[in-house]
Design a protein around this motif. Sequence first.
Motif, short mmCIF file in Angstrom:
data_model
loop_
_atom_site.label_atom_id
_atom_site.label_comp_id
_atom_site.label_asym_id
_atom_site.label_seq_id
_atom_site.Cartn_x
_atom_site.Cartn_y
_atom_site.Cartn_z
N ALA A 34 34.20 40.31 59.05
CA ALA A 34 34.00 41.29 57.73
C ALA A 34 35.07 41.31 56.90
CB ALA A 34 33.97 42.64 58.53
N PRO A 35 34.69 41.37 55.47
CA PRO A 35 35.63 41.19 54.43
C PRO A 35 36.63 42.36 54.52
CG PRO A 35 33.86 41.91 53.49
CD PRO A 35 33.46 41.49 54.95
N ILE A 36 37.93 42.17 54.37
CA ILE A 36 39.17 43.14 54.08
C ILE A 36 38.88 43.81 52.86
CG2 ILE A 36 41.24 43.67 54.38
CD1 ILE A 36 41.74 41.00 55.97
N PRO A 37 39.01 45.35 52.83
CA PRO A 37 38.90 45.72 51.60
C PRO A 37 40.01 45.57 50.79
CG PRO A 37 38.52 47.58 53.46
CD PRO A 37 38.98 46.06 54.29
N ALA A 38 39.48 45.44 49.40
CA ALA A 38 40.41 45.00 48.37
C ALA A 38 41.49 46.32 48.50
CB ALA A 38 39.83 44.93 46.99
N ALA A 39 41.29 47.26 48.41
CA ALA A 39 42.59 48.44 48.53
C ALA A 39 43.64 48.13 49.47
CB ALA A 39 41.94 49.64 48.58
N SER A 40 43.20 47.60 50.56
CA SER A 40 44.26 47.23 51.80
C SER A 40 44.78 45.86 51.71
CB SER A 40 43.76 47.60 52.87
OG SER A 40 42.77 46.88 53.23
N ALA A 41 44.01 45.04 51.28
CA ALA A 41 44.45 43.74 51.28
C ALA A 41 45.25 43.33 49.98
CB ALA A 41 43.07 42.53 51.19
N ASN A 42 45.20 43.81 48.67
CA ASN A 42 45.92 43.59 47.57
C ASN A 42 46.60 44.85 47.03
OD1 ASN A 42 44.59 41.09 47.72
ND2 ASN A 42 42.90 41.97 46.43
N ALA A 43 47.11 45.68 47.92
CA ALA A 43 47.90 46.89 47.74
C ALA A 43 49.11 46.56 47.01
CB ALA A 43 48.35 47.71 48.99
N GLU A 44 49.96 45.38 47.54
CA GLU A 44 51.24 45.41 46.95
C GLU A 44 50.94 44.33 45.46
OE1 GLU A 44 53.56 42.82 49.61
OE2 GLU A 44 53.66 44.44 50.97
N GLU A 45 49.77 43.50 45.45
CA GLU A 45 49.96 42.94 44.40
C GLU A 45 49.11 43.77 43.02
OE1 GLU A 45 47.11 39.14 42.64
OE2 GLU A 45 47.04 40.02 44.86
N SER A 46 48.33 44.81 43.53
CA SER A 46 47.83 45.67 42.48
C SER A 46 48.83 46.56 42.08
CB SER A 46 46.68 46.61 43.08
OG SER A 46 47.34 47.31 44.35
N THR A 47 49.99 46.75 42.80
CA THR A 47 51.04 47.85 42.59
C THR A 47 51.83 47.31 41.51
OG1 THR A 47 50.68 49.06 44.63
CG2 THR A 47 52.89 49.39 43.35
N GLU A 48 52.17 45.87 41.86
CA GLU A 48 53.11 45.16 40.85
C GLU A 48 52.51 45.08 39.63
OE1 GLU A 48 55.55 40.91 41.12
OE2 GLU A 48 54.27 41.58 42.62
N THR A 49 51.13 44.81 39.45
CA THR A 49 50.47 44.47 38.31
C THR A 49 50.52 45.66 37.60
OG1 THR A 49 49.07 42.81 39.54
CG2 THR A 49 48.27 43.75 37.40
#
Length: 300
Positions: A143-158
Motif C-alpha cells: 500500500a502506498p505511504i501517505p504523502a503527508a507522512s512520506a514527504n513531511a520534511e521535504e514539504s516543510t522545507e519547500t
Amino acid sequence: MNRKGKTLLVLALVAVVGMAFRVSWNALRDIAGAVGADSTAATLYPFVVDGLMALALVATLVLAGRDRTFALRVLGTYTGASLVLNYVHGLVPELHGSTVDWGRLADWDPANWALVLLATSLPVGSIYFGSDLVAKVLHHRPAPIPAASANAEESTETKMNRSTADLLGSTPAPITATVVRVPDPVPVDFMKSAVPDKPVPSIAPVVESAPVTSIERRTTAAESTRSRRATGRVPDVARTPRPKRTPDQLLAEARAVTAQWPDAKVTAEGIRREVHTSPVNARTLRDTILAERAASAEAA
C-alpha cells in the motif's frame, strides 16, 4: 528493544527452528521410506513439508488481505500434516528401523490408506501451493505511504523556502502620489489697489509629490478588488418549472413501464427509479398494479 537485542532474538529463533527441523526431519525421512521413497528422496522429503511451512510463514509477513489468509491456511495445513506424520512415527516402532512393509503405516486399513494418501500428496501440494505463494509475493504491491507522512520534511522545507522568497518579493517599493498644496490667500484689497481696472487672477494650485507607503497601497487595492457574493433567495422566475403529475398520470406511466415485468420485479424501488416519483407514491403504485394483476388472474 535495541538493535543488539533484536539480533540476539532472531539468532535464538533460528537456532530453535533449526533444532526442531532436525527432530522432524528424522520422522519424515522414515515416513517417506515407508511409502516407497528411495534414500535420496527420503532425505529430501522433510524439506518438502517443513520447507513449505517456512515459505508460507514468510509469505504471511509480506502479503495482505485474502492472499495473507491463503498463506495462513497453507501454513496451518502443512503444520497439521507434519504433526500427524510425526505422531505416526512415534506410534509405529517399526518405522525407526525401516523394517515396516512398504505402504503400511497403520494396522487398520482405512487409517493406513488415509496416512499413505497424506504422505504421498504432500510433495504434490508443495509444488502447487509453493508456486502460488511465490507468485503472490512477487506480484504483491504494498500500500502506498501517505504523502503527508512520506514527504513531511521535504514539504516543510519547500514551504519555508517559498515563504522566504515570497516575503522578500512581496514588499513593494514606495510609490509617489500627487498632493495638492494650496498657497496662502492674497488680500483682495491689496490686489484692487495695485490694479484697480483688472480682475483678480485665479491662483493655480501648486502640485507636489509625497511618498505613499505600501500599507496604504495594499489597503486601497484590497478595498477596490473586493468581490461581493450574491446572497438571498433565488426568485421563482429563475427556477426551472417542474410539472406536477396527477395520480392517474403516475399510474398510467407505471402501468406502461411495468407491462413486461414479472410480479417479482414489480417493487416500489424499481417503480420509483423508472417513474421518478417519491417512495410513498411508488409504494402506492406498486400495490395498485399488483392488485390489478391479481384481479386479472382471478377473472381469467
